[in-house]
Design an enzyme around this catalytic site. Structure first.
Site, PDB file in Angstrom:
ATOM      1  N   HIS A   1       0.877  -1.180   0.000  1.00 12.16           N
ATOM      2  CA  HIS A   1       0.000   0.000   0.000  1.00 12.16           C
ATOM      3  C   HIS A   1       0.911   1.226   0.000  1.00 12.16           C
ATOM      4  CE1 HIS A   1      -2.641  -2.811   2.340  1.00 12.16           C
ATOM      5  NE2 HIS A   1      -3.652  -2.155   1.811  1.00 12.16           N
TER       6      HIS A   1
ATOM      7  N   ASP B   1       2.185   1.945   3.428  1.00  6.10           N
ATOM      8  CA  ASP B   1       3.123   0.996   4.052  1.00  6.10           C
ATOM      9  C   ASP B   1       4.560   1.438   3.842  1.00  6.10           C
ATOM     10  OD1 ASP B   1       0.937  -0.719   4.386  1.00  6.10           O
ATOM     11  OD2 ASP B   1       1.371  -1.820   2.538  1.00  6.10           O
TER      12      ASP B   1
ATOM     13  N   GLU C   1     -11.230  -6.228  -4.452  1.00  4.54           N
ATOM     14  CA  GLU C   1     -11.091  -7.288  -3.443  1.00  4.54           C
ATOM     15  C   GLU C   1     -12.321  -7.328  -2.535  1.00  4.54           C
ATOM     16  OE1 GLU C   1      -7.273  -7.517  -1.461  1.00  4.54           O
ATOM     17  OE2 GLU C   1      -8.224  -8.217   0.390  1.00  4.54           O
TER      18      GLU C   1
ATOM     19  N   ASP D   1      -5.433 -13.445  -2.434  1.00 10.49           N
ATOM     20  CA  ASP D   1      -4.753 -13.139  -1.168  1.00 10.49           C
ATOM     21  C   ASP D   1      -4.854 -14.398  -0.342  1.00 10.49           C
ATOM     22  OD1 ASP D   1      -3.981 -10.620  -1.797  1.00 10.49           O
ATOM     23  OD2 ASP D   1      -5.211  -9.597  -0.298  1.00 10.49           O
TER      24      ASP D   1
HETATM   25  C1  XUL Z   1      -7.799  -6.096   4.412  1.00 16.35           C
HETATM   26  C2  XUL Z   1      -7.069  -6.576   3.221  1.00 16.35           C
HETATM   27  C3  XUL Z   1      -6.181  -5.570   2.563  1.00 16.35           C
HETATM   28  C4  XUL Z   1      -6.192  -5.641   1.085  1.00 16.35           C
HETATM   29  C5  XUL Z   1      -5.419  -4.539   0.424  1.00 16.35           C
HETATM   30  O1  XUL Z   1      -8.560  -7.069   5.031  1.00 16.35           O
HETATM   31  O2  XUL Z   1      -7.163  -7.705   2.833  1.00 16.35           O
HETATM   32  O3  XUL Z   1      -4.901  -5.743   3.064  1.00 16.35           O
HETATM   33  O4  XUL Z   1      -5.691  -6.849   0.620  1.00 16.35           O
HETATM   34  O5  XUL Z   1      -5.844  -3.286   0.822  1.00 16.35           O
HETATM   35 CO    CO Z   2      -6.306  -8.727   1.219  1.00 16.71          CO
END
Ligand code: XUL
Ligand code: CO
Length: 451
Positions: free
Chosen positions: A115, A118, A246, A310
């Site tokens: 991000h 970050d 997402e 993810d």
């Molecule tokens: C939050 C999450 C984030 C996203 C990116 O739950 O998964 O880290 O992947 O903003």
């Molecule tokens: Co995520």
């Protein structure tokens, strides 16, 4: 010039840089007792005609592994890391970059994700924030070319600062929308410059707490407008990566417009962008939404919107996003089977959106966590290779639907026919469907064989 880390444990009795004592992790196979080695992830091993590295496309995430200090709602930081020693400054951001790339190289994930917030701190004004950000992006570009580590995706954090407490693109205040737009524009430009293969939008607070103060129609229209602006910018700058949304059902807000794959697809269609935006599906978000991971994957693949993953795991006894590293092969078997029997991850990858536990305070812990995740994924990939080669599941599924290729199936799909002509077949041909077993237990037993 590096800040020296004094470890809490006996292994680190002397002054060392954080990961200095750990060298690049190697594949040693099942027989090895070395906890700092891969037992199954052999990056050059050919599986389903590609290397493991090419199939799995692992990414380390910057936020959980380098930015989160070990907080929970009841306690402060536990992770005593050198780049967190003197607050959120540019000096610390540079050190963090140094240590992060040391880790990426040693753990051998070919990619990373970040991000904007970050990697660099906010300044007094947005202009200063932007300057901080592009200073680190310049250094990151150099680090990437020195180490060969690539960017799977970038994203903007439009949820942590208090200005976003009522959402970013769904905020009642257009100034907040504009602020998020500025951040996303800069982060897309940076992702493009770094050769990122995707750009992710996670809503964060794109939802609401109470309908008492909420105009849902305006909020959802503004969210669709935001998606449109992002896609237009992608084409304007010639970004070749995928734009990904997402899903997450709740946390931080109670109701989220991007609840699950199906709600995200509805948003994408509302914006008319079904050919432009795909999904970044997270395991723990799937389970929080009351589905399982394989459902979310199957839904996305069936609608041609699977983008990236993810990878992490929740805890069935805790009702929140625990973001643990994956280590349960059974949970990944059907999702991976679905992914790899449908063309694989393509431009996507497996991003470890996962964090070590608060008590895992040694430098090795971050390695054990990633090694476990990479090994379990490799092991499941090997099992999936056998499943695909054996062709047993498709035989059952194809057989179950095979009548759709027959006369009646074709008749139903023929647009010249209507409800009346279909209904008249029931009477004229005296149709009487014969129930058939779904054979669930049989199939579950077959699946067990592969683990
Ligand atoms: C939050 C999450 C984030 C996203 C990116 O739950 O998964 O880290 O992947 O903003
Ligand atoms: Co995520």
């Amino acid at each position: 010039q590096r800040i020296i880390y004094l470890s809490s444990t006996s292994v680190y009795g002397e002054d060392v840089a954080y990961f200095e004592k750990i060298s690049e992790i190697q594949f040693e196979g099942e027989i090895s007792n070395n906890p700092l080695s891969f037992k199954y992830y052999d990056e050059n091993k050919i599986v389903l005609s590609k290397t493991m590295k090419e199939h799995l496309r692992f990414a380390t995430c910057y936020w959980h592994s380098f930015t989160w200090p070990g907080l929970d709602p009841f306690g402060g930081p536990t992770l005593n890391r050198p780049w967190m020693k003197s607050g959120n400054t540019m000096e610390m951001a540079e050190l963090k970059l140094e240590e992060a790339f040391d880790f990426f190289s040693k753990i051998t994930t070919p990619y990373f994700c970040f991000h904007d917030r970050d990697i660099s701190p906010e300044g007094e004004t947005y202009a200063e924030t932007q300057k901080n950000f592009f200073h680190i992006i310049d250094l990151m570009e150099k680090k990437m070319s020195q180490t060969g580590v690539k960017l799977l995706w970038g994203t903007a954090n439009a949820f942590s600062h208090k200005r976003f407490m009522a959402g970013a693109s769904t905020n009642p205040d257009p100034e907040v929308f504009a602020y998020a737009a500025a951040q996303v524009k800069d982060c897309m430009n940076a992702t493009n410059r770094l050769g990122g293969e995707n750009y992710v939008l996670w809503g964060g607070r794109e939802g609401y707490e109470t309908i008492l103060n909420t105009n849902m129609k305006i909020e959802m229209e503004n969210l669709a407008r935001f998606l449109e602006l992002v896609v237009n910018h992608k084409h304007k700058i010639g970004f070749k990566g995928q734009i990904l949304l997402e899903p997450k059902p709740h946390e931080p807000t109670k109701h989220q417009y991007d609840f699950d794959s199906a709600s995200c697809l509805a948003l994408i269609r509302k914006a008319g962008l079904e050919n432009e935006i795909k999904l970044n599906i997270e395991v723990n978000h799937a389970t929080l939404s009351g589905h399982n991971f394989e459902h979310e994957i199957a839904y996305a693949i069936s609608n041609n919107v699977l983008g990236s993953i993810d990878i992490n795991r929740g805890d069935t006894l805790l009702g929140w996003d625990t973001d643990q590293f994956p280590n349960n092969a059974h949970d990944l078997l059907m999702p991976f089977y679905y992914i790899f029997s449908n063309g694989g991850l393509k431009q996507g990858g497996l991003n470890f959106d996962a964090k070590i536990r608060r008590q895992s305070i040694d430098p090795e812990d971050l390695f054990y966590a990633h090694i476990g995740g990479m090994d379990v994924a490799a092991r499941v990939l090997l099992a999936v290779e056998k499943m695909i080669n054996d062709k047993i599941l498709p035989k059952y599924v194809d057989d179950r639907y095979s009548n759709w290729n027959n006369e009646l199936g074709t008749f139903i799909h023929d647009k010249n026919n209507d409800l009346e002509s279909i209904a008249s077949k029931v009477i004229n041909e005296n149709l009487e469907p014969k129930p058939k077993s779904g054979q669930q237990e049989l199939l579950e037993n077959i699946l067990n064989k592969y683990l």
